[in-house]
Design an enzyme around this catalytic site. Sequence first.
Site, mmCIF file in Angstrom:
data_model
loop_
_atom_site.group_PDB
_atom_site.id
_atom_site.type_symbol
_atom_site.label_atom_id
_atom_site.label_comp_id
_atom_site.label_asym_id
_atom_site.label_seq_id
_atom_site.Cartn_x
_atom_site.Cartn_y
_atom_site.Cartn_z
ATOM 1 N N HIS A 87 -4.539 -0.711 -2.774
ATOM 2 C CA HIS A 87 -5.534 -1.745 -3.096
ATOM 3 C C HIS A 87 -5.202 -2.511 -4.370
ATOM 4 O O HIS A 87 -5.797 -3.561 -4.634
ATOM 5 C CB HIS A 87 -6.914 -1.104 -3.247
ATOM 6 C CG HIS A 87 -7.278 -0.216 -2.096
ATOM 7 N ND1 HIS A 87 -7.186 1.156 -2.163
ATOM 8 C CD2 HIS A 87 -7.677 -0.507 -0.843
ATOM 9 C CE1 HIS A 87 -7.548 1.667 -0.996
ATOM 10 N NE2 HIS A 87 -7.844 0.690 -0.175
ATOM 11 N N CYS A 134 -0.193 -3.057 -1.940
ATOM 12 C CA CYS A 134 0.260 -3.826 -0.786
ATOM 13 C C CYS A 134 0.797 -5.178 -1.258
ATOM 14 O O CYS A 134 0.146 -5.853 -2.060
ATOM 15 C CB CYS A 134 -0.896 -4.038 0.191
ATOM 16 S SG CYS A 134 -0.492 -5.158 1.543
ATOM 17 N N HIS A 143 -15.457 -3.102 -4.716
ATOM 18 C CA HIS A 143 -14.278 -2.693 -3.944
ATOM 19 C C HIS A 143 -13.060 -2.672 -4.862
ATOM 20 O O HIS A 143 -12.885 -3.544 -5.712
ATOM 21 C CB HIS A 143 -14.047 -3.659 -2.784
ATOM 22 C CG HIS A 143 -13.019 -3.189 -1.804
ATOM 23 N ND1 HIS A 143 -11.667 -3.344 -2.020
ATOM 24 C CD2 HIS A 143 -13.131 -2.547 -0.603
ATOM 25 C CE1 HIS A 143 -10.994 -2.830 -0.995
ATOM 26 N NE2 HIS A 143 -11.858 -2.340 -0.120
ATOM 27 N N GLU A 161 -9.968 -3.359 -4.488
ATOM 28 C CA GLU A 161 -9.109 -4.549 -4.465
ATOM 29 C C GLU A 161 -9.711 -5.678 -5.297
ATOM 30 O O GLU A 161 -9.004 -6.373 -6.037
ATOM 31 C CB GLU A 161 -8.895 -5.014 -3.022
ATOM 32 C CG GLU A 161 -7.930 -6.189 -2.924
ATOM 33 C CD GLU A 161 -7.786 -6.723 -1.514
ATOM 34 O OE1 GLU A 161 -7.599 -7.947 -1.367
ATOM 35 O OE2 GLU A 161 -7.859 -5.917 -0.559
ATOM 36 N N SER A 175 -13.109 -1.078 4.103
ATOM 37 C CA SER A 175 -13.719 -2.388 4.318
ATOM 38 C C SER A 175 -13.323 -2.980 5.659
ATOM 39 O O SER A 175 -14.167 -3.483 6.416
ATOM 40 C CB SER A 175 -13.316 -3.341 3.180
ATOM 41 O OG SER A 175 -13.837 -4.632 3.389
#
EC number: 1.17.7.4
Length: 342
Positions: free
Chosen positions: A83, A105, A133, A135, A232
């Site tokens: 993330h 990623c 979240h 990310e 998610s």
Amino acid sequence: MGAMTASPARRVLLAAPRGYCAGVDRAVIAVEKALEQYGAPIYVRHEIVHNKYVVQTLEKKGAIFVEQTAEVPEGAIVMFSAHGVAPVVHDEAKRGRLATIDATCPLVTKVHKEAVRFAQDDFDILLIGHEGHEEVIGTSGEAPDHITLVDGPDDVANVEVRDPSKVVWLSQTTLSVDETMETVDALKEKFPQLIAPPSDDICYATQNRQLAVKQMGAEADLVIVVGSRNSSNSVRLVEVAKLAGARAAYLVDFADEIDDAWLEGVTTVGVTSGASVPEILVEQVLERLSGQGFEDVEIVKSAEESITFSLPKELRRDLRAEAAALVADRVGDRGTDQASGK
């Protein structure tokens, strides 16, 4: 005696593609390779991917998952999850004398770089995503003074910018495509000069999995999404299935979570899995459904996927030696300070 009415055939619509995306595959293999190359323990900051089975499997192999960098002992190896993390986390690792492996990623890294570039050009950046979240936290940390989080179309009314002629939107990579565009449309109505990122931020795998679910949703009485509740993209698949016409849709981590009551009166079940789900969990769901008479499996294909990512470059170095050297430097610094009377 009247003729007997045959029971309608029970079938499964199986989404393709489903399961692991290239970024998740890369991250999971990176943990396995690090354990093989450097030995246990390997610390991982936050869950490497949002899947209960994957985390439990890697823990058995020697991975230790932590929420904060400060939980990692000095001189250890820590991996950053798929993330991504904010720059401040890299700084924490340096101060803690930790050797690091960055398994972010590459598609998330792309969004990070976009945020940095637009911040350097003094744009207000409207980041579409879900508050809290990992990310979103990581991306926001790249340019905290320039980024405003927009958590869905209902949040648009609260957004304020310095200069409406210098506004850009970016997004979390795992969102619902339709909801994201609904948010973008609302932002464009408020800020007509809003510009879009140079390329789509929503992950190709997220889009492909949502498209397959849309195709099966109109035909399926029930859709089962294999995935964890903190994933998610898996949660979005449940929402997409319902919007596509499925009468019901449920998220399960494991096959034994399927309730027999869900299958009553059902003739067609759609099955898919989130981008962080290994195929073995889908196979177990298919076995469970087969035992209930759902033996006919039809593939619903939305796209071909051939993208792969190379492993983190840090796996080509001797990180145990690097960590030991970092600790030795600290010891040397302390000795110098004592000798100088500091």
